[in-house]
Design a protein around this motif. Structure first.
Motif, PDB file in Angstrom:
ATOM      1  N   SER A 139      64.377  53.545  19.070  1.00  0.00           N
ATOM      2  CA  SER A 139      65.384  53.428  20.200  1.00  0.00           C
ATOM      3  C   SER A 139      65.681  54.802  21.225  1.00  0.00           C
ATOM      4  N   SER A 140      65.119  55.857  20.712  1.00  0.00           N
ATOM      5  CA  SER A 140      65.233  56.950  21.567  1.00  0.00           C
ATOM      6  C   SER A 140      64.848  56.939  23.037  1.00  0.00           C
ATOM      7  N   GLY A 141      63.821  55.986  23.144  1.00  0.00           N
ATOM      8  CA  GLY A 141      63.337  56.078  24.538  1.00  0.00           C
ATOM      9  C   GLY A 141      62.348  56.858  24.775  1.00  0.00           C
ATOM     10  N   ASP A 142      61.567  57.536  23.708  1.00  0.00           N
ATOM     11  CA  ASP A 142      60.502  58.317  23.742  1.00  0.00           C
ATOM     12  C   ASP A 142      59.160  57.832  23.871  1.00  0.00           C
ATOM     13  N   ALA A 202      64.106  55.978  11.240  1.00  0.00           N
ATOM     14  CA  ALA A 202      62.826  55.324  12.218  1.00  0.00           C
ATOM     15  C   ALA A 202      63.422  54.362  13.404  1.00  0.00           C
ATOM     16  N   MET A 203      64.591  53.807  13.168  1.00  0.00           N
ATOM     17  CA  MET A 203      65.379  53.064  14.053  1.00  0.00           C
ATOM     18  C   MET A 203      65.665  53.836  14.909  1.00  0.00           C
ATOM     19  N   GLN A 204      66.175  54.873  14.738  1.00  0.00           N
ATOM     20  CA  GLN A 204      66.800  55.808  15.832  1.00  0.00           C
ATOM     21  C   GLN A 204      65.655  56.433  16.676  1.00  0.00           C
ATOM     22  N   THR A 231      54.652  44.700  20.955  1.00  0.00           N
ATOM     23  CA  THR A 231      54.548  45.894  19.951  1.00  0.00           C
ATOM     24  C   THR A 231      56.146  46.346  19.525  1.00  0.00           C
ATOM     25  N   GLN A 232      57.193  46.161  20.342  1.00  0.00           N
ATOM     26  CA  GLN A 232      58.433  46.473  19.985  1.00  0.00           C
ATOM     27  C   GLN A 232      59.059  45.492  19.111  1.00  0.00           C
ATOM     28  N   MET A 289      72.757  47.526  16.659  1.00  0.00           N
ATOM     29  CA  MET A 289      73.195  48.494  17.599  1.00  0.00           C
ATOM     30  C   MET A 289      71.771  49.304  18.228  1.00  0.00           C
ATOM     31  N   MET A 290      70.921  49.288  17.279  1.00  0.00           N
ATOM     32  CA  MET A 290      69.462  49.893  17.738  1.00  0.00           C
ATOM     33  C   MET A 290      68.438  49.020  17.889  1.00  0.00           C
TER      34      MET A 290
END
Length: 393
Positions: free
Chosen positions: A322-325, A317-319, A332-333, A186-187
């Motif tokens: 995936s936060s978009g910041d 860390a995953m959140q 790299t992703q 999901m992330m």
């Protein structure tokens, strides 16, 4: 240049494992080389070929169906709350663990998973040069979870040497359980999750073979999975459903605590030093991130996320990722994503120690003594996996 840095990175991470080795002269090069080659081949297939895309797509599609079915149960209980923004993470990411755990319980009851686990473990033991118990444990950890797996080996725990016990615990910390794989998807992109699962399996053996080399005689290497007390289908189903719910709640509680603590520490550091704690950790981890193939202009930010995983847990860390910041390149992703897919963090030391201690007091104390070395090795597994992906992606 990418290939040069990637090869140097792999050598450095293997070298860091060698520095911590308790038996440098006993290290066997051949199985390590074979497993490295397998990592490169399997990673390339999963990320860069049509066959890999098909396999990953099928795996992801299967989990998507399962998550859709899980949402039926969640919608029934929580109704409109599922659409409330402030509860999205718990509802859509954590609660599906309950349903996945129930399915695992059914497959355990029908003896499907024990059969798969045993024979994949036996096949792996031919490749990694380790014992059957170690290979069985690595596969079982990925299915049952880092604490539950030791229950299936409780009869052997008291007879295992410290070296073998280290390898079992390292496998448990380097993998992730199937019950939460859907939550990761999901992330993160499914192809990164699947690739990390496969590469970590071999990476755990590689690093353990260097840090903790030993040989096992045939007499010491008997897998005796204990017969569980006979339970009815619905007893098993109810037990696994409750186990899944406990995992979801525990992860939610840890997220609340860790996210709040990190925010507090960031605030204190920013007020005193003019830099957040996560940013400071980013500079510490940046050289290692660079060695995984991440460009230097993104290494500090990537290192910050990698460090966050180690000091808190992979969900935090995953959140964050995936936060978009962060506006990372696709390369790299991919590298950061595969690094995050494992249980290599400080809290896992307590979880694994507690699990072993609950089954065998003396062996639990042994695990507690090498807890930091366990985290060191499991973190190197994550870096090795990241470096492999950085080389081939």
């Amino acid at each position: 240049m990418k290939y040069f840095i990637g090869i140097i990175g792999i050598i450095v991470f293997l070298g860091l494992a060698w520095l911590a080795s308790n038996g440098k002269k006993r290290i066997r090069i051949r199985p390590i080389a074979v497993m490295l080659v397998l990592q490169l081949i399997l990673g390339y297939i999963l990320l860069n070929t049509g066959i890999g895309n098909f396999l990953v797509g099928g795996f992801a599609k299967g989990f998507n169906y399962l998550l859709e079915y899980a949402s039926e149960g969640i919608n029934f209980v929580f109704g409109g709350l599922v659409n409330a923004k402030q509860t999205t993470f718990f509802m859509s990411v954590l609660l599906p663990i309950v349903f996945i755990s129930a399915l695992i319980g059914i497959l355990q009851h029908w003896k499907v998973l024990p059969f798969i686990t045993k024979y994949i473990g036996l096949a792996l033991s031919k490749v990694n040069g380790m014992g059957k118990i170690e290979s069985y444990n690595a596969v079982a950890s990925a299915i049952l979870g880092q604490s539950e797996v030791f229950i299936s080996l409780k009869k052997q725990l008291g007879y295992l040497t410290e070296q073998r016990l280290y390898t079992l615990c390292a496998s448990a910390m380097s993998t992730v359980s199937m019950s939460i794989v859907g939550s990761y998807m999901m992330m993160l992109k499914p192809e990164y999750v699947v690739t990390a699962l496969v590469l970590n399996l071999f990476g755990g053996f590689i690093i353990a073979s260097i840090i903790n080399p030993y040989t096992v005689s045939k007499d010491e290497d008997l897998i005796v999975v204990p017969e569980e007390e006979k339970q009815s289908f619905f007893e098993v189903l109810g037990e696994y459903i409750m186990d899944g719910f406990r995992v979801a709640v525990v992860v939610a509680a840890m997220l609340i605590g860790f996210v709040a603590l990190i925010a507090l520490v960031n605030g204190v550091f920013n007020a005193v030093f003019g830099i957040t704690f996560q940013a400071l950790l980013g500079y510490v981890f940046a050289p290692f991130a660079f060695l995984t193939g991440i460009p230097w202009n993104e290494a500090v930010s990537a290192g910050s996320i990698m460090a966050t995983k180690m000091v808190s847990n992979e969900f935090v860390a995953m959140q964050t990722l995936s936060s978009g910041d962060f506006h990372f390149s696709a390369h790299t992703q991919a590298v950061v994503s595969v690094f995050l897919v494992s249980f290599a963090n400080f809290s896992s030391i307590g979880i694994i120690t507690g699990a072993v201690k609950g089954l065998h007091e003396k062996q639990g104390n042994v695990v507690a003594r090498f807890g930091l070395k366990l985290l060191y090795g499991a973190t190197l597994v994550s870096f090795l996996t990241a470096a492999i992906v950085g080389l081939i992606h």
